[in-house]
Design a protein around this motif. Structure first.
Motif, PDB file in Angstrom:
ATOM      1  N   ASN A 169       0.797  -1.229   0.000  1.00 25.57           N
ATOM      2  CA  ASN A 169       0.000   0.000   0.000  1.00 25.57           C
ATOM      3  C   ASN A 169       0.834   1.285   0.000  1.00 25.57           C
ATOM      4  OD1 ASN A 169       0.898   0.291   2.645  1.00 25.57           O
ATOM      5  ND2 ASN A 169      -1.023  -0.457   3.540  1.00 25.57           N
ATOM      6  N   GLY A 170       2.152   1.174   0.078  1.00 24.65           N
ATOM      7  CA  GLY A 170       3.016   2.352   0.022  1.00 24.65           C
ATOM      8  C   GLY A 170       3.056   3.195   1.284  1.00 24.65           C
ATOM      9  N   LYS A 171       2.340   2.766   2.336  1.00 18.19           N
ATOM     10  CA  LYS A 171       2.336   3.537   3.587  1.00 18.19           C
ATOM     11  C   LYS A 171       3.651   3.318   4.343  1.00 18.19           C
ATOM     12  CE  LYS A 171      -2.647   3.535   4.174  1.00 18.19           C
ATOM     13  NZ  LYS A 171      -3.782   3.088   4.981  1.00 18.19           N
ATOM     14  N   VAL A 172       3.948   4.249   5.232  1.00 23.98           N
ATOM     15  CA  VAL A 172       5.177   4.152   6.020  1.00 23.98           C
ATOM     16  C   VAL A 172       5.105   2.931   6.932  1.00 23.98           C
ATOM     17  CG1 VAL A 172       6.592   5.263   7.797  1.00 23.98           C
ATOM     18  CG2 VAL A 172       5.625   6.627   5.934  1.00 23.98           C
ATOM     19  N   ALA A 173       6.152   2.106   6.849  1.00 26.52           N
ATOM     20  CA  ALA A 173       6.227   0.911   7.685  1.00 26.52           C
ATOM     21  C   ALA A 173       6.970   1.215   8.982  1.00 26.52           C
ATOM     22  CB  ALA A 173       6.928  -0.215   6.931  1.00 26.52           C
ATOM     23  N   LYS A 174       8.135   1.845   8.838  1.00 23.76           N
ATOM     24  CA  LYS A 174       8.963   2.157   9.997  1.00 23.76           C
ATOM     25  C   LYS A 174       9.886   3.307   9.611  1.00 23.76           C
ATOM     26  CE  LYS A 174      12.063   0.009  13.367  1.00 23.76           C
ATOM     27  NZ  LYS A 174      12.769  -1.209  13.774  1.00 23.76           N
ATOM     28  N   SER A 175      10.180   4.149  10.582  1.00 22.95           N
ATOM     29  CA  SER A 175      11.126   5.237  10.369  1.00 22.95           C
ATOM     30  C   SER A 175      12.414   4.926  11.117  1.00 22.95           C
ATOM     31  CB  SER A 175      10.550   6.558  10.875  1.00 22.95           C
ATOM     32  OG  SER A 175       9.421   6.926  10.110  1.00 22.95           O
ATOM     33  N   PHE A 176      13.532   5.199  10.455  1.00 24.80           N
ATOM     34  CA  PHE A 176      14.847   4.978  11.035  1.00 24.80           C
ATOM     35  C   PHE A 176      15.617   6.283  11.022  1.00 24.80           C
ATOM     36  CE2 PHE A 176      13.782   0.848   9.254  1.00 24.80           C
ATOM     37  CZ  PHE A 176      14.218  -0.042  10.221  1.00 24.80           C
ATOM     38  N   LYS A 177      16.598   6.398  11.896  1.00 28.39           N
ATOM     39  CA  LYS A 177      17.592   7.455  11.724  1.00 28.39           C
ATOM     40  C   LYS A 177      18.458   6.994  10.560  1.00 28.39           C
ATOM     41  CE  LYS A 177      19.683   9.801  14.592  1.00 28.39           C
ATOM     42  NZ  LYS A 177      20.563  10.420  15.585  1.00 28.39           N
ATOM     43  N   ALA A 178      18.540   7.788   9.530  1.00 32.43           N
ATOM     44  CA  ALA A 178      19.278   7.393   8.327  1.00 32.43           C
ATOM     45  C   ALA A 178      20.726   7.039   8.654  1.00 32.43           C
ATOM     46  CB  ALA A 178      19.215   8.495   7.275  1.00 32.43           C
ATOM     47  N   ARG A 179      21.327   7.802   9.547  1.00 32.23           N
ATOM     48  CA  ARG A 179      22.731   7.518   9.895  1.00 32.23           C
ATOM     49  C   ARG A 179      22.881   6.178  10.609  1.00 32.23           C
ATOM     50  NH1 ARG A 179      25.432  13.343  11.674  1.00 32.23           N
ATOM     51  NH2 ARG A 179      25.219  14.288   9.596  1.00 32.23           N
ATOM     52  N   ASP A 180      21.863   5.743  11.349  1.00 34.54           N
ATOM     53  CA  ASP A 180      21.916   4.424  11.992  1.00 34.54           C
ATOM     54  C   ASP A 180      21.948   3.318  10.939  1.00 34.54           C
ATOM     55  OD1 ASP A 180      21.895   5.671  14.453  1.00 34.54           O
ATOM     56  OD2 ASP A 180      19.794   5.160  14.904  1.00 34.54           O
ATOM     57  N   LEU A 181      21.107   3.450   9.910  1.00 33.41           N
ATOM     58  CA  LEU A 181      21.128   2.454   8.832  1.00 33.41           C
ATOM     59  C   LEU A 181      22.455   2.496   8.086  1.00 33.41           C
ATOM     60  CD1 LEU A 181      17.556   2.598   7.219  1.00 33.41           C
ATOM     61  CD2 LEU A 181      18.535   0.777   8.619  1.00 33.41           C
ATOM     62  N   TRP A 182      22.952   3.685   7.835  1.00 28.71           N
ATOM     63  CA  TRP A 182      24.226   3.846   7.130  1.00 28.71           C
ATOM     64  C   TRP A 182      25.358   3.170   7.921  1.00 28.71           C
ATOM     65  CZ3 TRP A 182      25.459   4.421   2.446  1.00 28.71           C
ATOM     66  CH2 TRP A 182      26.686   4.950   2.045  1.00 28.71           C
ATOM     67  N   GLU A 183      25.352   3.362   9.240  1.00 29.90           N
ATOM     68  CA  GLU A 183      26.348   2.723  10.103  1.00 29.90           C
ATOM     69  C   GLU A 183      26.203   1.205  10.060  1.00 29.90           C
ATOM     70  OE1 GLU A 183      29.454   2.395  12.996  1.00 29.90           O
ATOM     71  OE2 GLU A 183      28.836   4.081  11.751  1.00 29.90           O
ATOM     72  N   LYS A 184      24.965   0.707  10.070  1.00 26.62           N
ATOM     73  CA  LYS A 184      24.736  -0.739   9.983  1.00 26.62           C
ATOM     74  C   LYS A 184      25.313  -1.312   8.686  1.00 26.62           C
ATOM     75  CE  LYS A 184      20.660  -1.721  12.752  1.00 26.62           C
ATOM     76  NZ  LYS A 184      21.169  -2.930  13.386  1.00 26.62           N
ATOM     77  N   ILE A 185      25.119  -0.596   7.587  1.00 34.08           N
ATOM     78  CA  ILE A 185      25.657  -1.046   6.296  1.00 34.08           C
ATOM     79  C   ILE A 185      27.184  -1.147   6.369  1.00 34.08           C
ATOM     80  CG2 ILE A 185      26.002  -0.386   3.876  1.00 34.08           C
ATOM     81  CD1 ILE A 185      23.168   0.911   4.030  1.00 34.08           C
ATOM     82  N   ALA A 186      27.824  -0.115   6.934  1.00 34.30           N
ATOM     83  CA  ALA A 186      29.280  -0.099   7.030  1.00 34.30           C
ATOM     84  C   ALA A 186      29.792  -1.248   7.903  1.00 34.30           C
ATOM     85  CB  ALA A 186      29.748   1.239   7.571  1.00 34.30           C
ATOM     86  N   VAL A 187      29.147  -1.461   9.049  1.00 30.11           N
ATOM     87  CA  VAL A 187      29.583  -2.526   9.968  1.00 30.11           C
ATOM     88  C   VAL A 187      29.387  -3.891   9.319  1.00 30.11           C
ATOM     89  CG1 VAL A 187      29.070  -3.676  12.176  1.00 30.11           C
ATOM     90  CG2 VAL A 187      29.252  -1.179  12.073  1.00 30.11           C
ATOM     91  N   ALA A 188      28.240  -4.102   8.690  1.00 27.10           N
ATOM     92  CA  ALA A 188      27.977  -5.401   8.051  1.00 27.10           C
ATOM     93  C   ALA A 188      28.966  -5.665   6.920  1.00 27.10           C
ATOM     94  CB  ALA A 188      26.540  -5.443   7.518  1.00 27.10           C
ATOM     95  N   ALA A 189      29.270  -4.643   6.128  1.00 28.79           N
ATOM     96  CA  ALA A 189      30.235  -4.805   5.033  1.00 28.79           C
ATOM     97  C   ALA A 189      31.612  -5.149   5.600  1.00 28.79           C
ATOM     98  CB  ALA A 189      30.289  -3.547   4.180  1.00 28.79           C
ATOM     99  N   TRP A 190      31.999  -4.478   6.668  1.00 32.91           N
ATOM    100  CA  TRP A 190      33.301  -4.730   7.291  1.00 32.91           C
ATOM    101  C   TRP A 190      33.361  -6.142   7.870  1.00 32.91           C
ATOM    102  CZ3 TRP A 190      34.205  -5.226  12.691  1.00 32.91           C
ATOM    103  CH2 TRP A 190      35.555  -5.348  13.033  1.00 32.91           C
ATOM    104  N   LYS A 191      32.312  -6.541   8.597  1.00 30.50           N
ATOM    105  CA  LYS A 191      32.310  -7.853   9.239  1.00 30.50           C
ATOM    106  C   LYS A 191      32.256  -9.002   8.243  1.00 30.50           C
ATOM    107  CE  LYS A 191      30.886  -7.752  13.938  1.00 30.50           C
ATOM    108  NZ  LYS A 191      29.975  -8.358  14.893  1.00 30.50           N
ATOM    109  N   CYS A 192      31.658  -8.778   7.092  1.00 30.01           N
ATOM    110  CA  CYS A 192      31.494  -9.852   6.106  1.00 30.01           C
ATOM    111  C   CYS A 192      32.538  -9.801   4.989  1.00 30.01           C
ATOM    112  CB  CYS A 192      30.097  -9.800   5.492  1.00 30.01           C
ATOM    113  SG  CYS A 192      28.783 -10.062   6.675  1.00 30.01           S
ATOM    114  N   ALA A 193      33.483  -8.887   5.110  1.00 30.81           N
ATOM    115  CA  ALA A 193      34.474  -8.723   4.040  1.00 30.81           C
ATOM    116  C   ALA A 193      35.258  -9.998   3.822  1.00 30.81           C
ATOM    117  CB  ALA A 193      35.414  -7.578   4.374  1.00 30.81           C
TER     118      ALA A 193
END
Length: 193
Positions: A169-193
């Motif tokens: 339906n395109g409605k908002v599911a959840k709101s995140f702090k964008a920087r928190d998601l960005w940090e998660k991406i960096a940590v996951a990339a580092w840990k799985c390298a």
């Protein structure tokens, strides 16, 4: 004289596929991927159309979510050696940043590798990537990536919130702090390298 498929290899090393939010198309994707792997090529798919966990189904129930299907695709890729050789199938998985399951997707491979590490360090299983420790966890047969937008990157810069959206339906599911998601991406990339 009939020539087998191995005598005439595929025209491309990688095939980009689509998948719709339809159970039968999702099941057919496994078959399409296996065929591609069998003949030595890789595949890549953006899974952003598939509903998130808990979204309504036309039957009145709720979806088991994207991650349950990614685990199936991961296992099928692990079962097929590319071109029948010892090299594992080459599989790319992509998800748009606004998908409601984005946080679980970002953390998925990292958490599964943590499980493998426990099995190796405390369970005595061999550290070989093709060994039992890695065989018992999911997420190991694909390269995962996220598809970021200018909107998301601007939210990171501004330290703003970023909304994920339900697929049906395109409605908002959840709101995140964008920087928190960005940090998660960096940590996951580092840990799985």
């Amino acid at each position: 004289e009939t020539v087998d498929s191995y005598s005439r290899p595929p025209l491309s090393a990688c095939f980009i596929q689509s998948v719709s939010d339809d159970l039968m198309d999702m099941a057919d994707l496994v078959k399409r991927e296996m065929r591609i792997f069998k003949f030595g090529s890789g595949t890549g798919t953006n899974f952003s159309k598939i509903r998130a966990e808990g979204e309504k189904l036309s039957s009145g129930g709720t979806s088991s979510g994207l991650m349950s299907f990614l685990e199936i695709y991961d296992k099928s890729a692990g079962a097929i050696k590319s071109g029948g050789t010892t090299r594992r199938a080459a599989k790319m998985v992509c998800l748009d940043m606004d998908h409601p399951d984005i946080e679980r997707f970002i953390d998925w491979k990292m958490k599964e590798e943590d499980k493998a590490r426990v099995l190796i360090e405390h369970g005595g299983l061999p550290a070989d990537f093709n060994g039992e420790a890695y065989h018992t966890v999911s997420g190991q047969n694909s390269n995962n990536s996220v598809r970021v937008t200018d909107e998301f990157m601007k939210a990171v810069e501004a330290d703003a919130t970023y909304d994920t959206k339900f697929r049906n339906n395109g409605k908002v599911a959840k709101s995140f702090k964008a920087r928190d998601l960005w940090e998660k991406i960096a940590v996951a990339a580092w840990k799985c390298a």
